[in-house]
Design a protein around this motif. Structure first.
Motif, PDB file in Angstrom:
ATOM      1  N   GLN A 119     -56.325  20.564  61.036  1.00  0.00           N
ATOM      2  CA  GLN A 119     -58.621  21.287  60.656  1.00  0.00           C
ATOM      3  C   GLN A 119     -59.032  20.218  60.535  1.00  0.00           C
ATOM      4  N   SER A 120     -58.288  18.395  60.009  1.00  0.00           N
ATOM      5  CA  SER A 120     -58.930  17.195  60.313  1.00  0.00           C
ATOM      6  C   SER A 120     -58.292  16.286  61.111  1.00  0.00           C
ATOM      7  N   LYS A 153     -71.372  -1.306  68.119  1.00  0.00           N
ATOM      8  CA  LYS A 153     -70.808  -1.563  66.983  1.00  0.00           C
ATOM      9  C   LYS A 153     -69.889  -1.268  68.114  1.00  0.00           C
ATOM     10  N   SER A 154     -69.194  -1.962  68.548  1.00  0.00           N
ATOM     11  CA  SER A 154     -68.205  -1.864  70.038  1.00  0.00           C
ATOM     12  C   SER A 154     -67.073  -2.185  69.370  1.00  0.00           C
ATOM     13  N   PHE A 155     -66.612  -2.678  68.015  1.00  0.00           N
ATOM     14  CA  PHE A 155     -65.343  -2.936  67.616  1.00  0.00           C
ATOM     15  C   PHE A 155     -65.125  -1.753  67.184  1.00  0.00           C
ATOM     16  N   LEU A 156     -66.271  -0.363  66.614  1.00  0.00           N
ATOM     17  CA  LEU A 156     -65.601   0.320  66.024  1.00  0.00           C
ATOM     18  C   LEU A 156     -65.826   1.833  67.152  1.00  0.00           C
ATOM     19  N   GLU A 157     -65.696   1.834  68.203  1.00  0.00           N
ATOM     20  CA  GLU A 157     -65.767   2.502  69.677  1.00  0.00           C
ATOM     21  C   GLU A 157     -64.297   2.162  70.048  1.00  0.00           C
ATOM     22  N   HIS A 158     -63.924   0.318  69.860  1.00  0.00           N
ATOM     23  CA  HIS A 158     -62.564   0.220  70.018  1.00  0.00           C
ATOM     24  C   HIS A 158     -62.108   1.407  69.580  1.00  0.00           C
ATOM     25  N   MET A 159     -61.870   1.456  68.114  1.00  0.00           N
ATOM     26  CA  MET A 159     -61.015   2.251  67.098  1.00  0.00           C
ATOM     27  C   MET A 159     -61.571   3.347  67.544  1.00  0.00           C
ATOM     28  N   LYS A 160     -61.364   3.825  67.905  1.00  0.00           N
ATOM     29  CA  LYS A 160     -62.062   5.847  68.260  1.00  0.00           C
ATOM     30  C   LYS A 160     -61.193   6.401  68.941  1.00  0.00           C
ATOM     31  N   ILE A 161     -60.408   7.811  68.451  1.00  0.00           N
ATOM     32  CA  ILE A 161     -59.536   7.985  69.731  1.00  0.00           C
ATOM     33  C   ILE A 161     -60.183   8.679  70.677  1.00  0.00           C
ATOM     34  N   GLU A 162     -59.817   7.860  71.843  1.00  0.00           N
ATOM     35  CA  GLU A 162     -61.206   8.771  73.060  1.00  0.00           C
ATOM     36  C   GLU A 162     -60.254  10.515  73.128  1.00  0.00           C
ATOM     37  N   SER A 163     -61.155  11.195  74.196  1.00  0.00           N
ATOM     38  CA  SER A 163     -60.827  12.619  73.500  1.00  0.00           C
ATOM     39  C   SER A 163     -59.592  12.921  74.419  1.00  0.00           C
ATOM     40  N   THR A 164     -58.645  12.444  75.563  1.00  0.00           N
ATOM     41  CA  THR A 164     -57.594  13.158  75.848  1.00  0.00           C
ATOM     42  C   THR A 164     -56.699  12.427  75.472  1.00  0.00           C
ATOM     43  N   GLU A 165     -56.271  11.901  74.459  1.00  0.00           N
ATOM     44  CA  GLU A 165     -55.401  11.117  73.293  1.00  0.00           C
ATOM     45  C   GLU A 165     -55.642  12.202  72.334  1.00  0.00           C
ATOM     46  N   GLU A 166     -57.067  12.446  71.916  1.00  0.00           N
ATOM     47  CA  GLU A 166     -56.703  13.258  70.869  1.00  0.00           C
ATOM     48  C   GLU A 166     -56.865  14.564  70.769  1.00  0.00           C
ATOM     49  N   ALA A 167     -57.208  15.085  72.227  1.00  0.00           N
ATOM     50  CA  ALA A 167     -56.459  16.151  72.977  1.00  0.00           C
ATOM     51  C   ALA A 167     -54.538  16.542  72.663  1.00  0.00           C
ATOM     52  N   THR A 168     -54.159  15.198  73.159  1.00  0.00           N
ATOM     53  CA  THR A 168     -53.056  15.560  72.913  1.00  0.00           C
ATOM     54  C   THR A 168     -51.866  15.895  71.587  1.00  0.00           C
ATOM     55  N   LEU A 169     -53.376  15.122  71.111  1.00  0.00           N
ATOM     56  CA  LEU A 169     -52.462  14.819  69.325  1.00  0.00           C
ATOM     57  C   LEU A 169     -53.076  16.364  69.225  1.00  0.00           C
ATOM     58  N   LEU A 170     -54.436  16.882  69.087  1.00  0.00           N
ATOM     59  CA  LEU A 170     -54.460  18.019  68.620  1.00  0.00           C
ATOM     60  C   LEU A 170     -53.730  19.301  68.976  1.00  0.00           C
ATOM     61  N   ASP A 171     -53.101  18.979  70.050  1.00  0.00           N
ATOM     62  CA  ASP A 171     -51.783  19.602  70.772  1.00  0.00           C
ATOM     63  C   ASP A 171     -50.270  20.202  70.228  1.00  0.00           C
ATOM     64  N   GLY A 172     -50.395  18.417  70.020  1.00  0.00           N
ATOM     65  CA  GLY A 172     -49.484  18.042  69.261  1.00  0.00           C
ATOM     66  C   GLY A 172     -48.621  19.188  68.057  1.00  0.00           C
ATOM     67  N   ASN A 173     -50.059  19.484  66.750  1.00  0.00           N
ATOM     68  CA  ASN A 173     -50.149  20.144  66.115  1.00  0.00           C
ATOM     69  C   ASN A 173     -49.888  21.403  65.730  1.00  0.00           C
TER      70      ASN A 173
END
Ligand SMILES: O=C(O)CCC(=O)C(=O)O
Ligand SMILES: [Fe+2]
Length: 364
Positions: free
Chosen positions: A319-320, A344-364
């Motif tokens: 869920q999270s 906040k550029s470095f923090l932005e750099h650490m954020k998982i981009e949406s496509t990557e996130e979607a793949t991760l969510l799919d994997g769950n």
């Protein structure tokens, strides 16, 4: 020495604002002019100006009041990312001593301070790590203080003995305070206490002592430009009681009032990442006074170099899912310092981009 109103600065003046203003200046040299710094101004804020919440350390540690104060800590870290910490148990005479010692340090002749100057390809020391086109109105001294074997032999061990000893005592007190605070933060986040303790135990700690000289045109300069801290938490001591810190809240710059004996604590990028975005690392900046000098010392608390910086495993579930990528602390520090201290550029750099996130969510 720079002549009044000169736009062609000599090397000492670029290196140190304190040197630059040794001879009175009427207007600010171009390199230091930052336009539109004041926008949006607090005067545009409708309604009473919000005040930064205060967290009472005594209430946190007392069994009768801890639950309520933990709740306040949690909501403050979520909504503000900053708070004033009172009754923190750091001895006020030690704070006075530190105040005196830092002032003495900045009063040393430039030649003395230059012994600690930032060396090429380094970011620790007195002065600017890199000469940017636009300069901040402040003289800084940044040094890694922990782990002890990471201390540069020409910096901490070579400090004037009375400053070194006072700083050492102060760091011990703050280390103790920081570990207790992190424990409360883990509890508030409902994360595994062991996880946070293991990450931060004998972690990377550093300090930045900053001297902000007064400026005849404070509205045209910035003491420390807007940034978020790349840290776990930061504990700021507004050493000589002069206001100047401002934090960005709902798009407005809100001044942080100095409270005697209080310390200002803020959530850094790493805590935002560890909390998987539950807490916020807030942009802040230091403004300048037209008459008074300002001195601050920021103590930065981070995980150990070997730790993996990423969302806490105890907070991640289907869920999270993780919102940030993970990275070894050693690499995080290296990558961070090869970027600019801005936004906040470095923090932005650490954020998982949406496509990557979607793949991760799919994997769950
Ligand atoms: O001097 C201040 O008020 C702010 C210092 C700060 O934000 C920093 O050193 O990161
Ligand atoms: Fe900061």
């Amino acid at each position: 020495m720079a002549s009044a109103n000169s736009d062609s600065l000599d090397i000492h003046s670029v290196f140190s604002v304190q040197e630059l203003i040794k001879e009175p200046i009427i207007s600010v040299p171009q390199q230091y002019v930052h336009l539109n710094q004041q926008n949006p101004t607090v005067s545009e804020f409708t309604g009473p100006l919000p005040t930064l919440p205060t967290i009472d350390f005594k209430q946190l540690v007392s069994v009768d009041t801890t639950d309520l104060e933990l709740e306040r800590l949690h909501s403050t870290c979520k909504e503000w990312g900053f708070f004033q910490l009172v009754n923190h148990e750091v001895c006020s005479s030690l704070m006075d001593e530190l105040n005196h010692e830092i002032k003495q340090f900045y009063n040393l002749p430039l030649e003395e301070k230059m012994k600690y100057m930032v060396r090429p390809d380094d970011f620790q020391g007195y002065g600017k790590a890199k000469l940017e086109e636009k300069l901040d109105w402040g003289d800084r001294f940044y040094l890694i203080t922990n782990p002890v074997h990471h201390r540069k032999p020409h910096l901490f061990p070579e400090l004037p003995p009375s400053l070194r000893n006072t700083l050492e005592c102060y760091l011990l007190e703050l280390q103790r305070l920081a570990m207790k605070l992190l424990g409360f933060i883990a509890e508030a986040l409902k994360m595994d206490l062991k996880e946070i303790e293991e990450m931060f135990d004998d972690g990377m700690q550093s300090v930045r002592m900053t001297y902000y000289p007064p400026c005849p045109q404070p509205e045209n300069v910035i003491g420390l430009r807007p940034h978020s801290d790349a840290t776990g938490i930061t504990i700021l001591n507004q050493v000589n009681g002069v206001d100047g810190l401002q934090i960005k809240k709902d798009g407005f710059w809100i001044p942080v009032k100095f409270i005697p004996d209080a310390l200002v604590v803020n959530v850094g990028d790493i805590l935002e990442i560890m909390s998987n975005g539950v807490y916020n690392s807030i942009e802040h900046r230091a403004t300048i006074n037209s008459e008074k000098e300002r001195i601050s010392i920021a103590y930065f608390v981070n995980p150990k170099f070997e730790a993996e910086v990423g969302p806490a495993t105890s907070l991640i579930n289907p869920q999270s899912p993780p919102l940030f990528r993970s990275m070894r602390m050693e690499k995080y520090v290296k990558d961070f310092f090869s970027r600019k201290l801005c936004g906040k550029s470095f923090l932005e750099h650490m954020k998982i981009e949406s496509t990557e996130e979607a793949t991760l969510l799919d994997g769950n």
